[in-house]
Design a protein around this motif. Structure first.
Motif, PDB file in Angstrom:
ATOM      1  N   ASP A   1       0.798  -1.229   0.000  1.00  0.00           N
ATOM      2  CA  ASP A   1       0.000   0.000   0.000  1.00  0.00           C
ATOM      3  C   ASP A   1       0.831   1.279   0.000  1.00  0.00           C
ATOM      4  N   PHE A   2       2.144   1.125   0.094  1.00  0.00           N
ATOM      5  CA  PHE A   2       2.983   2.321   0.063  1.00  0.00           C
ATOM      6  C   PHE A   2       4.332   1.978  -0.546  1.00  0.00           C
ATOM      7  N   THR A   3       5.114   3.004  -0.807  1.00  0.00           N
ATOM      8  CA  THR A   3       6.398   2.838  -1.482  1.00  0.00           C
ATOM      9  C   THR A   3       7.509   3.375  -0.596  1.00  0.00           C
ATOM     10  N   VAL A   4       8.599   2.647  -0.552  1.00  0.00           N
ATOM     11  CA  VAL A   4       9.786   3.114   0.156  1.00  0.00           C
ATOM     12  C   VAL A   4      10.847   3.436  -0.890  1.00  0.00           C
ATOM     13  N   LEU A   5      11.233   4.689  -0.945  1.00  0.00           N
ATOM     14  CA  LEU A   5      12.301   5.100  -1.853  1.00  0.00           C
ATOM     15  C   LEU A   5      13.596   5.209  -1.073  1.00  0.00           C
ATOM     16  N   GLU A   6      14.615   4.540  -1.559  1.00  0.00           N
ATOM     17  CA  GLU A   6      15.918   4.671  -0.927  1.00  0.00           C
ATOM     18  C   GLU A   6      16.658   5.820  -1.604  1.00  0.00           C
ATOM     19  N   VAL A   7      17.138   6.746  -0.801  1.00  0.00           N
ATOM     20  CA  VAL A   7      17.857   7.899  -1.327  1.00  0.00           C
ATOM     21  C   VAL A   7      19.276   7.867  -0.775  1.00  0.00           C
ATOM     22  N   ILE A   8      20.243   7.814  -1.681  1.00  0.00           N
ATOM     23  CA  ILE A   8      21.643   7.721  -1.268  1.00  0.00           C
ATOM     24  C   ILE A   8      22.361   9.015  -1.644  1.00  0.00           C
ATOM     25  N   PHE A   9      22.909   9.661  -0.648  1.00  0.00           N
ATOM     26  CA  PHE A   9      23.639  10.913  -0.851  1.00  0.00           C
ATOM     27  C   PHE A   9      25.132  10.615  -0.932  1.00  0.00           C
ATOM     28  N   TYR A  10      25.754  11.133  -1.979  1.00  0.00           N
ATOM     29  CA  TYR A  10      27.189  10.931  -2.167  1.00  0.00           C
ATOM     30  C   TYR A  10      27.966  12.198  -1.854  1.00  0.00           C
ATOM     31  N   ASP A  11      29.168  11.994  -1.302  1.00  0.00           N
ATOM     32  CA  ASP A  11      30.139  13.063  -1.167  1.00  0.00           C
ATOM     33  C   ASP A  11      31.324  12.616  -2.014  1.00  0.00           C
ATOM     34  N   GLY A  12      31.438  13.136  -3.214  1.00  0.00           N
ATOM     35  CA  GLY A  12      32.424  12.597  -4.155  1.00  0.00           C
ATOM     36  C   GLY A  12      32.018  11.185  -4.522  1.00  0.00           C
ATOM     37  N   ASP A  13      32.916  10.223  -4.360  1.00  0.00           N
ATOM     38  CA  ASP A  13      32.601   8.831  -4.679  1.00  0.00           C
ATOM     39  C   ASP A  13      32.093   8.063  -3.469  1.00  0.00           C
ATOM     40  N   ASP A  14      32.112   8.691  -2.312  1.00  0.00           N
ATOM     41  CA  ASP A  14      31.730   7.986  -1.091  1.00  0.00           C
ATOM     42  C   ASP A  14      30.278   8.258  -0.718  1.00  0.00           C
ATOM     43  N   ILE A  15      29.647   7.249  -0.157  1.00  0.00           N
ATOM     44  CA  ILE A  15      28.288   7.442   0.339  1.00  0.00           C
ATOM     45  C   ILE A  15      28.356   8.278   1.607  1.00  0.00           C
ATOM     46  N   PHE A  16      27.621   9.381   1.597  1.00  0.00           N
ATOM     47  CA  PHE A  16      27.616  10.320   2.712  1.00  0.00           C
ATOM     48  C   PHE A  16      26.510   9.958   3.695  1.00  0.00           C
ATOM     49  N   CYS A  17      25.318   9.727   3.164  1.00  0.00           N
ATOM     50  CA  CYS A  17      24.246   9.215   4.003  1.00  0.00           C
ATOM     51  C   CYS A  17      23.174   8.588   3.140  1.00  0.00           C
ATOM     52  N   ASN A  18      22.252   7.958   3.824  1.00  0.00           N
ATOM     53  CA  ASN A  18      21.314   7.074   3.190  1.00  0.00           C
ATOM     54  C   ASN A  18      19.977   7.260   3.902  1.00  0.00           C
ATOM     55  N   ASP A  19      18.959   7.685   3.177  1.00  0.00           N
ATOM     56  CA  ASP A  19      17.649   7.910   3.786  1.00  0.00           C
ATOM     57  C   ASP A  19      16.605   7.042   3.111  1.00  0.00           C
ATOM     58  N   LYS A  20      15.525   6.825   3.813  1.00  0.00           N
ATOM     59  CA  LYS A  20      14.375   6.167   3.208  1.00  0.00           C
ATOM     60  C   LYS A  20      13.214   7.141   3.221  1.00  0.00           C
ATOM     61  N   TYR A  21      12.569   7.287   2.048  1.00  0.00           N
ATOM     62  CA  TYR A  21      11.411   8.153   1.921  1.00  0.00           C
ATOM     63  C   TYR A  21      10.184   7.273   1.784  1.00  0.00           C
ATOM     64  N   TYR A  22       9.183   7.522   2.612  1.00  0.00           N
ATOM     65  CA  TYR A  22       7.969   6.707   2.619  1.00  0.00           C
ATOM     66  C   TYR A  22       6.825   7.522   2.031  1.00  0.00           C
ATOM     67  N   LEU A  23       6.200   6.965   0.988  1.00  0.00           N
ATOM     68  CA  LEU A  23       5.137   7.675   0.271  1.00  0.00           C
ATOM     69  C   LEU A  23       4.003   6.717  -0.064  1.00  0.00           C
ATOM     70  N   LEU A  24       2.802   7.259  -0.222  1.00  0.00           N
ATOM     71  CA  LEU A  24       1.742   6.450  -0.803  1.00  0.00           C
ATOM     72  C   LEU A  24       2.102   6.168  -2.257  1.00  0.00           C
ATOM     73  N   ASN A  25       1.640   5.039  -2.764  1.00  0.00           N
ATOM     74  CA  ASN A  25       2.019   4.650  -4.131  1.00  0.00           C
ATOM     75  C   ASN A  25       1.706   5.742  -5.143  1.00  0.00           C
ATOM     76  N   ASP A  26       0.541   6.389  -4.994  1.00  0.00           N
ATOM     77  CA  ASP A  26       0.154   7.385  -6.006  1.00  0.00           C
ATOM     78  C   ASP A  26       0.892   8.719  -5.843  1.00  0.00           C
ATOM     79  N   GLU A  27       1.725   8.819  -4.827  1.00  0.00           N
ATOM     80  CA  GLU A  27       2.526  10.039  -4.657  1.00  0.00           C
ATOM     81  C   GLU A  27       3.893   9.926  -5.332  1.00  0.00           C
TER      82      GLU A  27
END
Ligand SMILES: [Zn+2]
Length: 113
Positions: free
Chosen positions: A36-62
């Motif tokens: 019933d919902f979607t989890v988007l993984e968002v990966i932030f890079y600093d140069g070639d390195d992963i800086f941080c990693n978030d999950k965005y939770y949305l309804l499917n139609d969003e």
């Protein structure tokens, strides 16, 4: 991590990237399945390195058609971040969810419809 005033738990930690509409549905126990919902993984890079990693939770139609589900969104620069905000930023205005309510919500979910 910010704080939120929860009707059930009082002052509590907040899961920031829960869309307003999804958060409203969680509050009334209106979501029961991972479908019933979607989890988007968002990966932030600093140069070639992963800086941080978030999950965005949305309804499917969003989730805009420009975003391919089940693929992480890679943020390499300010422009990527602005693009992401343009696509989904509005959904998070007034959103966020009490961390205790969110944990209870996640535990309550099933994989079936
Ligand atoms: Zn709560």
């Amino acid at each position: 991590m910010g704080l939120i005033k929860c009707k059930v738990h009082g002052e509590s930690g907040v899961v920031p990237f829960v869309s307003k509409r999804l958060s409203d549905k969680i509050a009334i126990s209106g979501i029961h399945s991972f479908k019933d919902f979607t989890v988007l993984e968002v990966i932030f890079y600093d140069g070639d390195d992963i800086f941080c990693n978030d999950k965005y939770y949305l309804l499917n139609d969003e989730v805009p058609s420009e975003i391919i589900k089940n693929k992480p969104i890679l943020i390499h620069n300010d422009e990527d971040e602005v693009n992401l905000n343009t696509l989904v930023g509005r959904s998070f205005l007034g959103g966020g969810c009490c961390i205790k309510c969110f944990n209870n919500f996640m535990k309550s979910l099933t994989y079936s419809k």
